[in-house]
Design a protein around this motif. Structure first.
Motif, PDB file in Angstrom:
ATOM      1  N   GLU A  17       9.562  29.231 -20.380  1.00 27.92           N
ATOM      2  CA  GLU A  17       8.398  28.791 -19.613  1.00 27.92           C
ATOM      3  C   GLU A  17       8.789  27.552 -18.825  1.00 27.92           C
ATOM      4  OE1 GLU A  17       4.706  28.421 -21.750  1.00 27.92           O
ATOM      5  OE2 GLU A  17       5.411  29.804 -23.309  1.00 27.92           O
ATOM      6  N   VAL A  18       8.568  27.580 -17.529  1.00 23.90           N
ATOM      7  CA  VAL A  18       8.997  26.486 -16.659  1.00 23.90           C
ATOM      8  C   VAL A  18       7.798  25.922 -15.912  1.00 23.90           C
ATOM      9  CG1 VAL A  18      10.479  25.807 -14.731  1.00 23.90           C
ATOM     10  CG2 VAL A  18      11.279  27.524 -16.377  1.00 23.90           C
ATOM     11  N   THR A  19       7.642  24.607 -15.969  1.00 23.92           N
ATOM     12  CA  THR A  19       6.688  23.884 -15.123  1.00 23.92           C
ATOM     13  C   THR A  19       7.512  23.055 -14.141  1.00 23.92           C
ATOM     14  OG1 THR A  19       4.980  23.757 -16.827  1.00 23.92           O
ATOM     15  CG2 THR A  19       4.868  22.141 -15.042  1.00 23.92           C
ATOM     16  N   ALA A  20       7.318  23.266 -12.846  1.00 22.25           N
ATOM     17  CA  ALA A  20       8.156  22.623 -11.836  1.00 22.25           C
ATOM     18  C   ALA A  20       7.340  21.684 -10.963  1.00 22.25           C
ATOM     19  CB  ALA A  20       8.852  23.665 -10.968  1.00 22.25           C
ATOM     20  N   ILE A  21       7.867  20.470 -10.785  1.00 24.36           N
ATOM     21  CA  ILE A  21       7.344  19.536  -9.782  1.00 24.36           C
ATOM     22  C   ILE A  21       8.179  19.756  -8.527  1.00 24.36           C
ATOM     23  CG2 ILE A  21       6.980  17.122  -9.159  1.00 24.36           C
ATOM     24  CD1 ILE A  21       6.804  16.478 -12.140  1.00 24.36           C
ATOM     25  N   THR A  22       7.563  20.280  -7.486  1.00 25.43           N
ATOM     26  CA  THR A  22       8.317  20.690  -6.299  1.00 25.43           C
ATOM     27  C   THR A  22       7.434  20.609  -5.066  1.00 25.43           C
ATOM     28  OG1 THR A  22       9.475  22.557  -5.273  1.00 25.43           O
ATOM     29  CG2 THR A  22       7.720  23.110  -6.803  1.00 25.43           C
ATOM     30  N   ASN A  23       8.064  20.719  -3.908  1.00 29.95           N
ATOM     31  CA  ASN A  23       7.342  20.722  -2.633  1.00 29.95           C
ATOM     32  C   ASN A  23       7.131  22.135  -2.099  1.00 29.95           C
ATOM     33  OD1 ASN A  23       7.515  17.637  -1.628  1.00 29.95           O
ATOM     34  ND2 ASN A  23       9.402  18.177  -2.676  1.00 29.95           N
ATOM     35  N   PHE A  24       7.690  23.134  -2.785  1.00 28.91           N
ATOM     36  CA  PHE A  24       7.742  24.474  -2.214  1.00 28.91           C
ATOM     37  C   PHE A  24       7.123  25.494  -3.162  1.00 28.91           C
ATOM     38  CE2 PHE A  24      11.324  21.888  -0.861  1.00 28.91           C
ATOM     39  CZ  PHE A  24      11.146  21.899   0.517  1.00 28.91           C
ATOM     40  N   ARG A  25       6.202  26.269  -2.628  1.00 36.71           N
ATOM     41  CA  ARG A  25       5.530  27.291  -3.436  1.00 36.71           C
ATOM     42  C   ARG A  25       6.445  28.489  -3.655  1.00 36.71           C
ATOM     43  NH1 ARG A  25       0.362  25.910  -4.132  1.00 36.71           N
ATOM     44  NH2 ARG A  25      -0.559  24.447  -2.630  1.00 36.71           N
ATOM     45  N   ALA A  26       6.285  29.127  -4.804  1.00 38.03           N
ATOM     46  CA  ALA A  26       7.073  30.311  -5.125  1.00 38.03           C
ATOM     47  C   ALA A  26       6.650  31.475  -4.247  1.00 38.03           C
ATOM     48  CB  ALA A  26       6.888  30.674  -6.595  1.00 38.03           C
ATOM     49  N   LYS A  27       7.624  32.290  -3.845  1.00 39.39           N
ATOM     50  CA  LYS A  27       7.310  33.465  -3.038  1.00 39.39           C
ATOM     51  C   LYS A  27       6.639  34.549  -3.870  1.00 39.39           C
ATOM     52  CE  LYS A  27      11.171  32.652   0.145  1.00 39.39           C
ATOM     53  NZ  LYS A  27      12.445  33.170   0.700  1.00 39.39           N
ATOM     54  N   GLN A  28       6.984  34.580  -5.168  1.00 34.53           N
ATOM     55  CA  GLN A  28       6.410  35.566  -6.075  1.00 34.53           C
ATOM     56  C   GLN A  28       5.852  34.840  -7.290  1.00 34.53           C
ATOM     57  OE1 GLN A  28       6.357  38.967  -5.687  1.00 34.53           O
ATOM     58  NE2 GLN A  28       7.467  39.028  -3.756  1.00 34.53           N
ATOM     59  N   PRO A  29       4.612  35.132  -7.710  1.00 37.32           N
ATOM     60  CA  PRO A  29       4.078  34.504  -8.925  1.00 37.32           C
ATOM     61  C   PRO A  29       4.825  35.011 -10.158  1.00 37.32           C
ATOM     62  CG  PRO A  29       2.583  36.203  -8.141  1.00 37.32           C
ATOM     63  CD  PRO A  29       3.641  36.063  -7.099  1.00 37.32           C
ATOM     64  N   HIS A  30       4.857  34.199 -11.194  1.00 37.50           N
ATOM     65  CA  HIS A  30       5.502  34.583 -12.453  1.00 37.50           C
ATOM     66  C   HIS A  30       4.634  34.070 -13.598  1.00 37.50           C
ATOM     67  CE1 HIS A  30       8.455  34.953 -15.685  1.00 37.50           C
ATOM     68  NE2 HIS A  30       9.254  35.611 -14.859  1.00 37.50           N
ATOM     69  N   VAL A  31       4.452  34.895 -14.599  1.00 39.09           N
ATOM     70  CA  VAL A  31       3.556  34.562 -15.695  1.00 39.09           C
ATOM     71  C   VAL A  31       4.004  33.308 -16.444  1.00 39.09           C
ATOM     72  CG1 VAL A  31       4.750  36.050 -17.360  1.00 39.09           C
ATOM     73  CG2 VAL A  31       2.313  35.530 -17.686  1.00 39.09           C
ATOM     74  N   ASN A  32       5.298  33.025 -16.453  1.00 34.42           N
ATOM     75  CA  ASN A  32       5.816  31.862 -17.187  1.00 34.42           C
ATOM     76  C   ASN A  32       6.110  30.665 -16.279  1.00 34.42           C
ATOM     77  OD1 ASN A  32       5.714  33.124 -19.664  1.00 34.42           O
ATOM     78  ND2 ASN A  32       7.864  33.757 -19.641  1.00 34.42           N
ATOM     79  N   TYR A  33       5.637  30.718 -15.056  1.00 37.46           N
ATOM     80  CA  TYR A  33       5.965  29.654 -14.099  1.00 37.46           C
ATOM     81  C   TYR A  33       4.699  28.930 -13.654  1.00 37.46           C
ATOM     82  CZ  TYR A  33       8.076  27.357 -10.011  1.00 37.46           C
ATOM     83  OH  TYR A  33       8.514  26.431  -9.111  1.00 37.46           O
ATOM     84  N   THR A  34       4.708  27.602 -13.794  1.00 33.93           N
ATOM     85  CA  THR A  34       3.599  26.753 -13.358  1.00 33.93           C
ATOM     86  C   THR A  34       4.110  25.772 -12.320  1.00 33.93           C
ATOM     87  OG1 THR A  34       2.567  26.903 -15.550  1.00 33.93           O
ATOM     88  CG2 THR A  34       1.818  25.119 -14.102  1.00 33.93           C
ATOM     89  N   GLU A  35       3.398  25.660 -11.215  1.00 31.98           N
ATOM     90  CA  GLU A  35       3.815  24.766 -10.129  1.00 31.98           C
ATOM     91  C   GLU A  35       2.951  23.521 -10.078  1.00 31.98           C
ATOM     92  OE1 GLU A  35       5.337  27.838  -6.693  1.00 31.98           O
ATOM     93  OE2 GLU A  35       3.179  27.582  -6.959  1.00 31.98           O
ATOM     94  N   ILE A  36       3.597  22.396  -9.883  1.00 34.45           N
ATOM     95  CA  ILE A  36       2.905  21.157  -9.506  1.00 34.45           C
ATOM     96  C   ILE A  36       3.402  20.848  -8.099  1.00 34.45           C
ATOM     97  CG2 ILE A  36       2.563  18.709 -10.009  1.00 34.45           C
ATOM     98  CD1 ILE A  36       3.087  19.335 -12.948  1.00 34.45           C
ATOM     99  N   ILE A  37       2.634  21.274  -7.119  1.00 32.95           N
ATOM    100  CA  ILE A  37       3.065  21.201  -5.726  1.00 32.95           C
ATOM    101  C   ILE A  37       2.720  19.847  -5.118  1.00 32.95           C
ATOM    102  CG2 ILE A  37       2.834  22.211  -3.431  1.00 32.95           C
ATOM    103  CD1 ILE A  37       4.276  24.022  -5.340  1.00 32.95           C
ATOM    104  N   LEU A  38       3.719  19.184  -4.548  1.00 35.90           N
ATOM    105  CA  LEU A  38       3.509  17.927  -3.839  1.00 35.90           C
ATOM    106  C   LEU A  38       3.091  18.264  -2.413  1.00 35.90           C
ATOM    107  CD1 LEU A  38       6.637  15.981  -5.135  1.00 35.90           C
ATOM    108  CD2 LEU A  38       4.320  15.986  -6.075  1.00 35.90           C
ATOM    109  N   ASP A  39       1.786  18.383  -2.215  1.00 37.91           N
ATOM    110  CA  ASP A  39       1.242  18.826  -0.934  1.00 37.91           C
ATOM    111  C   ASP A  39       0.231  17.789  -0.425  1.00 37.91           C
ATOM    112  OD1 ASP A  39       0.679  20.381   1.253  1.00 37.91           O
ATOM    113  OD2 ASP A  39      -0.763  21.649   0.199  1.00 37.91           O
ATOM    114  N   PRO A  40       0.447  17.230   0.769  1.00 35.65           N
ATOM    115  CA  PRO A  40       1.559  17.502   1.688  1.00 35.65           C
ATOM    116  C   PRO A  40       2.860  16.889   1.174  1.00 35.65           C
ATOM    117  CG  PRO A  40       0.238  15.705   2.545  1.00 35.65           C
ATOM    118  CD  PRO A  40      -0.487  16.225   1.328  1.00 35.65           C
ATOM    119  N   PRO A  41       4.002  17.449   1.564  1.00 32.80           N
ATOM    120  CA  PRO A  41       5.279  16.891   1.107  1.00 32.80           C
ATOM    121  C   PRO A  41       5.565  15.548   1.765  1.00 32.80           C
ATOM    122  CG  PRO A  41       5.664  18.642   2.686  1.00 32.80           C
ATOM    123  CD  PRO A  41       4.184  18.643   2.407  1.00 32.80           C
TER     124      PRO A  41
END
Length: 452
Positions: free
Chosen positions: A54-78
């Protein structure tokens, strides 16, 4: 205690990448807002997800495909990188100076760290008591304050160098690289330096160490004091950046023997250069047809995500256009505008190109690039010679190392003329030695292929 954590982290890290462990909860931190960095880092994220973590990512870029084990913390606006590093300075060659490159990295590192820590979602993560992580992985490209999350979760810490080996990461591991043959990452030197180059390498590296110690690291510590105050109130005094860096157990380097000369290493150094190169995807139809029908071969002209050839001086753009118009090869050119008049029929402009997938095509015979480490690795993997136009950062080092290996020629931006472009391209296309695979590259191909 440190050795105990190191052993645990080594075990966790190897099991993460090679399987054989119960799924872990991993915090993956990549706040630096450059697409090429995330493209490479995301290949690691995808690998962890493929192994069930299970991965939680702090990133500026959204995933192209959702994943059940993936959580995004999107820095928006970058973070607006171009606001603090205006693009015109690149083409004015303001970063050709080694010291300008250093100050650029320090400045952008501090500003991007501050921006990310101020983001409401990151601030919420700092305050929250509801999250637990087994492992913290962080890109270390000037965001040292983010290492505090490993302390918050009492988790082993793995860092990633998107660059190759760097002096400051050596120092974190308690290692002093021999500067007589290990050049600073920003210097365009190989491991075979002249006495003058060794002297300058010593001076430049010591300058970097002194400024980091006196100004840069204290500024990162100030960010910790300010933004992790809620954490300090709950658990007491916080460690400094220096203490956090000494707790790093494993460092993943974007390095490989095919691109880096031999040098001493430390336990806990893991080289993963080329990990982003996977089976090529199906090309967009227009590009595929253009490549398939190129009986005399194709030249790929792509300068990555940050440098735009459409922003070159108009005279330099015309020089390329005139040279391309006289060639029998086709040219696939990543060009971001529609302002070229009388475009030759053998040139196809695209605002975006799937670079790795294009390099995999059998008809691609030459790659014009900017010396980025990712493109350099890709060209080596597919055996495509390069004409490299470096601008800043490690690009000069990568370019001149490639030339030293016999895999590339270098054309600096201010030397671009119709004559120089024509001469370099002709030499690369007609001289078969550029296409002969150096002996060590076979190992590179085999190890990456096995890894995938």
């Amino acid at each position: 205690m440190k050795m105990k954590i190191t052993t645990k982290c080594l075990l966790l890290s190897f099991m993460c990448f090679f399987g054989g462990v119960e799924p872990l909860r991993i915090l993956f931190m990549a706040p630096f807002p450059v697409p090429s960095h995330w493209f490479w880092l995301n290949s690691i994220v995808e690998g962890l997800l493929d192994k069930g973590h299970e991965v939680t990512a702090i990133t500026n870029f959204r995933a192209k495909q959702p994943h059940v084990n993936y959580t995004e913390i999107i820095l928006d606006p970058p973070f607006d990188l171009l606001k603090y590093s205006p693009e015109h300075l690149i083409y004015e060659l303001k970063y050709r100076s080694d010291f300008s490159n250093l100050f650029l990295i320090w400045n952008v590192g501090l500003l991007s760290t501050k921006y990310a820590l101020e983001h409401p979602k990151v601030a919420q993560l700092i305050r929250s008591d509801s999250e637990e992580f087994d492992l913290v992985i962080s890109e270390q490209f000037g965001q040292e304050a983010f290492l505090m999350f490993a302390h918050k979760y009492n988790a082993p810490l793995v860092t990633i160098s998107t660059y190759d080996f760097t002096d400051y990461l050596d120092l974190n591991a308690g290692f002093r690289a021999p500067l007589s043959f290990v050049p600073h990452i920003l210097l365009p030197y190989t491991d075979s330096m002249t006495f003058t180059q060794r002297t300058y390498n010593l001076f430049f590296t010591l300058f970097d160490r002194i400024v980091r110690r006196i100004f840069y690291i204290p500024a990162q510590n100030a960010l910790i004091t300010k933004y992790f105050e809620p954490l300090e109130k709950r658990i007491g005094p916080l460690p400094t950046v220096q203490e956090l860096e000494r707790s790093i157990s494993v460092i993943l380097f974007n390095s490989h023997q095919a691109t880096s000369p031999p040098r001493p290493e430390m336990p806990g150094y893991v080289k993963i250069g080329g990990i982003h190169i996977k089976e090529p995807k199906v090309l967009p139809l227009e590009i595929k047809e253009f490549l398939d029908q190129a009986t005399d071969g194709v030249i790929l002209f792509s300068l990555g995500s940050h440098i735009k050839s459409s922003h070159f001086d108009p005279g330099k753009v015309r020089a390329f256009v005139r040279v391309f118009g006289k060639m029998k090869q086709r040219i696939l050119w990543k060009y971001e505008e529609n302002d070229i008049k009388d475009l030759p029929s053998n040139v196809l402009l695209q605002k975006w190109i799937p670079q790795v997938d294009v390099l995999a095509h059998k008809n691609v015979i030459l790659f014009i690039n900017h010396g980025g480490i990712f493109g350099t690795q890709e060209s080596i993997y597919y055996g495509v010679p390069m004409l490299t136009i470096p601008f800043y950062g490690d690009q000069f080092r990568n370019a001149y190392r490639s030339r030293e290996r016999g895999h590339a020629l270098v054309l600096e931006y201010d030397a671009i003329t119709e004559e120089s472009v024509s001469q370099k391209l002709s030499q690369l296309i007609t001289n078969e030695s550029f296409r002969e695979m150096p002996r060590g590259y076979l190992t590179y191909f085999e190890t990456i292929s096995k890894a995938h």
